[in-house]
Design a protein around this motif. Structure first.
Motif, short mmCIF file in Angstrom:
data_model
loop_
_atom_site.label_atom_id
_atom_site.label_comp_id
_atom_site.label_asym_id
_atom_site.label_seq_id
_atom_site.Cartn_x
_atom_site.Cartn_y
_atom_site.Cartn_z
N ARG A 72 53.77 41.56 46.61
CA ARG A 72 53.44 42.32 45.59
C ARG A 72 53.45 43.85 46.44
N LEU A 98 53.44 44.34 37.02
CA LEU A 98 52.17 43.81 36.61
C LEU A 98 51.24 44.47 35.90
N LEU A 156 41.88 34.31 49.80
CA LEU A 156 40.50 34.86 49.24
C LEU A 156 40.07 35.97 50.19
N LEU A 159 42.38 38.82 50.12
CA LEU A 159 42.20 39.81 48.90
C LEU A 159 40.95 40.56 48.87
N ALA A 160 39.86 39.94 49.37
CA ALA A 160 38.52 40.49 49.41
C ALA A 160 38.45 41.71 50.27
N SER A 167 45.58 44.29 40.91
CA SER A 167 45.41 44.07 39.13
C SER A 167 45.08 42.52 39.26
N GLY A 168 44.68 41.92 40.00
CA GLY A 168 44.07 40.28 39.85
C GLY A 168 45.49 39.37 40.10
N TRP A 169 45.07 38.23 40.26
CA TRP A 169 45.69 37.16 40.62
C TRP A 169 45.42 36.16 39.70
N THR A 170 46.50 35.59 39.09
CA THR A 170 46.18 34.48 38.00
C THR A 170 46.19 33.13 39.06
N GLN A 171 45.43 32.10 38.50
CA GLN A 171 45.59 30.74 39.23
C GLN A 171 47.01 30.40 39.64
N ASP A 172 48.01 30.41 38.62
CA ASP A 172 49.42 30.25 38.91
C ASP A 172 50.11 31.01 40.03
N GLU A 173 49.61 32.23 40.01
CA GLU A 173 50.30 33.12 41.12
C GLU A 173 49.51 32.90 42.43
N GLY A 203 36.35 36.13 35.44
CA GLY A 203 37.51 36.75 35.71
C GLY A 203 36.95 37.12 37.20
N GLN A 204 35.80 36.94 37.85
CA GLN A 204 35.54 37.40 39.30
C GLN A 204 35.34 36.04 40.19
N ILE A 205 35.79 36.10 41.21
CA ILE A 205 35.52 34.94 42.40
C ILE A 205 34.66 36.00 43.43
N TYR B 46 37.30 31.02 30.07
CA TYR B 46 38.27 31.80 31.21
C TYR B 46 38.77 30.81 31.93
N LEU B 63 42.11 36.82 37.93
CA LEU B 63 41.06 36.74 38.86
C LEU B 63 40.87 38.01 39.68
N TYR B 64 39.53 38.44 39.85
CA TYR B 64 39.51 39.48 40.92
C TYR B 64 38.58 38.83 42.11
N VAL B 65 38.75 38.97 43.26
CA VAL B 65 38.04 38.53 44.30
C VAL B 65 37.54 39.66 45.17
#
Ligand code: SF4
Ligand code: SF4
Lengths: 219, 70
Positions: A72, A98, A156, A159-160, A167-173, A203-205, B46, B63-65
């Motif tokens: 990215r 994106l 994970l 990313l954190a 701008s967020g990652w989809t499960q596919d990405e 939308g949050q992990i 979601y 998803l935002y981590v």
């Protein structure tokens, strides 16, 4: 407008005034919406892009249509330099926006002119090339050395820790990035959640237990 | 007020094929003249099924981590 963009972009701050002037004369600015395909893998490489705002992703498709996200790019990063430096001058990946983006477009002929005549510009490109090479080496090592579960835990954490403005990652990405499929990502996220390592809120992990996640990441 | 994250829909990419509407396990979407819309946002879990099925990438459930705040 190009002058403002060039003078205000940290990417160009290391360049001499003269070099910036050449870039300004030979480039132009374009805006694109989110979801726009900026470059298509396999098409002739015609320009270098400097990202002035927004975020894009680079990916490759295999013959079955499965995508592998390679990288990215965020504000300040040059896009398509590897394709322009390659002998066959073919886009090495598809680039998709994106978010809404603004790019400074430098045609290939001018990119080559700057590379040949302006050492500060070549240094800048070399620096980015080295960074990209380091990231690709890391990705190759991840894919070959760690199991999917560990790769997801590592991703994970990364990313954190490093990418809070993404701008967020989809499960596919996420699946494409760590070299697996969406269902596996979904199952592993559920596993992590039931083990108390993460909490999911739409939308949050939210990562809960650094120590245990690091353990997972090293297995 | 409950803050709800919902998948985002880019109508300029949507071809109104209706896959997201028909396959949503919660029946959270309905088709409108412009494209899909949420009937009741609370129904959406979601799950990301719509995003996965969308042939044009018009619907995204990112998803935002982050780490838990101390
Ligand atoms: S995320 Fe799942 S529940 Fe929500 S609209 Fe899409 S398919 Fe339906
Ligand atoms: S699946 Fe995608 S293209 Fe089809 S109606 Fe839904 S958002 Fe539009």
């Amino acid at each position: 407008m190009e002058t403002d963009a060039i003078n205000q972009t940290p990417l160009f701050l290391s360049l001499a005034q003269e070099t910036r002037l050449i870039i300004e004369r030979r480039s132009y600015i374009r805006d694109y919406p989110a979801g726009y395909t900026l470059l298509i893998e396999g098409a002739p490489a015609e320009s270098c892009y400097f990202l002035l705002s927004g975020e894009v992703r680079a990916f490759r498709m295999n013959p079955l249509g499965r995508a592998q996200v390679l990288a990215r790019f965020k504000v300040g990063e040059p896009i398509n330099i590897i394709s322009l430096l390659n002998q066959n001058k073919i886009n090495r990946a598809t680039i998709e926006t994106l978010s809404p983006v603004t790019v400074l477009v430098l045609p290939a002929v001018d990119f080559n002119h700057l590379l040949a005549r302006y050492p500060d510009f070549s240094n800048l490109i070399l620096h980015h090339l080295a960074e990209r090479l380091a990231k690709m080496t890391d990705l190759a090592a991840e894919l070959s050395l760690y199991a999917v579960r560990a790769r997801l835990a590592r991703f994970l954490i990364e990313l954190a820790d490093l990418d809070p403005t993404s701008s967020g990652w989809t499960q596919d990405e996420i699946a494409a990035h760590i070299g697996t499929v969406r269902d596996v990502v979904g199952r592993l996220l559920r596993d992590f959640e039931s083990a108390g390592l993460i909490q999911r809120q739409r939308g949050q992990i939210i990562l809960l237990d650094r120590e245990k996640l690091i353990q997972q990441a090293q297995e | 007020m409950i803050e709800m994250s919902l998948p985002s829909i880019n109508f300029s990419l949507c071809n109104r094929c209706g896959q997201c509407v028909s396959q949503c396990p919660e029946n959270a979407l309905v088709m409108t003249g412009q494209g899909p819309a949420f009937t009741d946002p609370v129904n959406c879990t979601y799950c990301g099924t719509c995003e996965h099925l969308c042939p044009t990438g018009a619907i995204r459930a990112p998803l935002y981590v982050s780490w838990r705040a101390n």
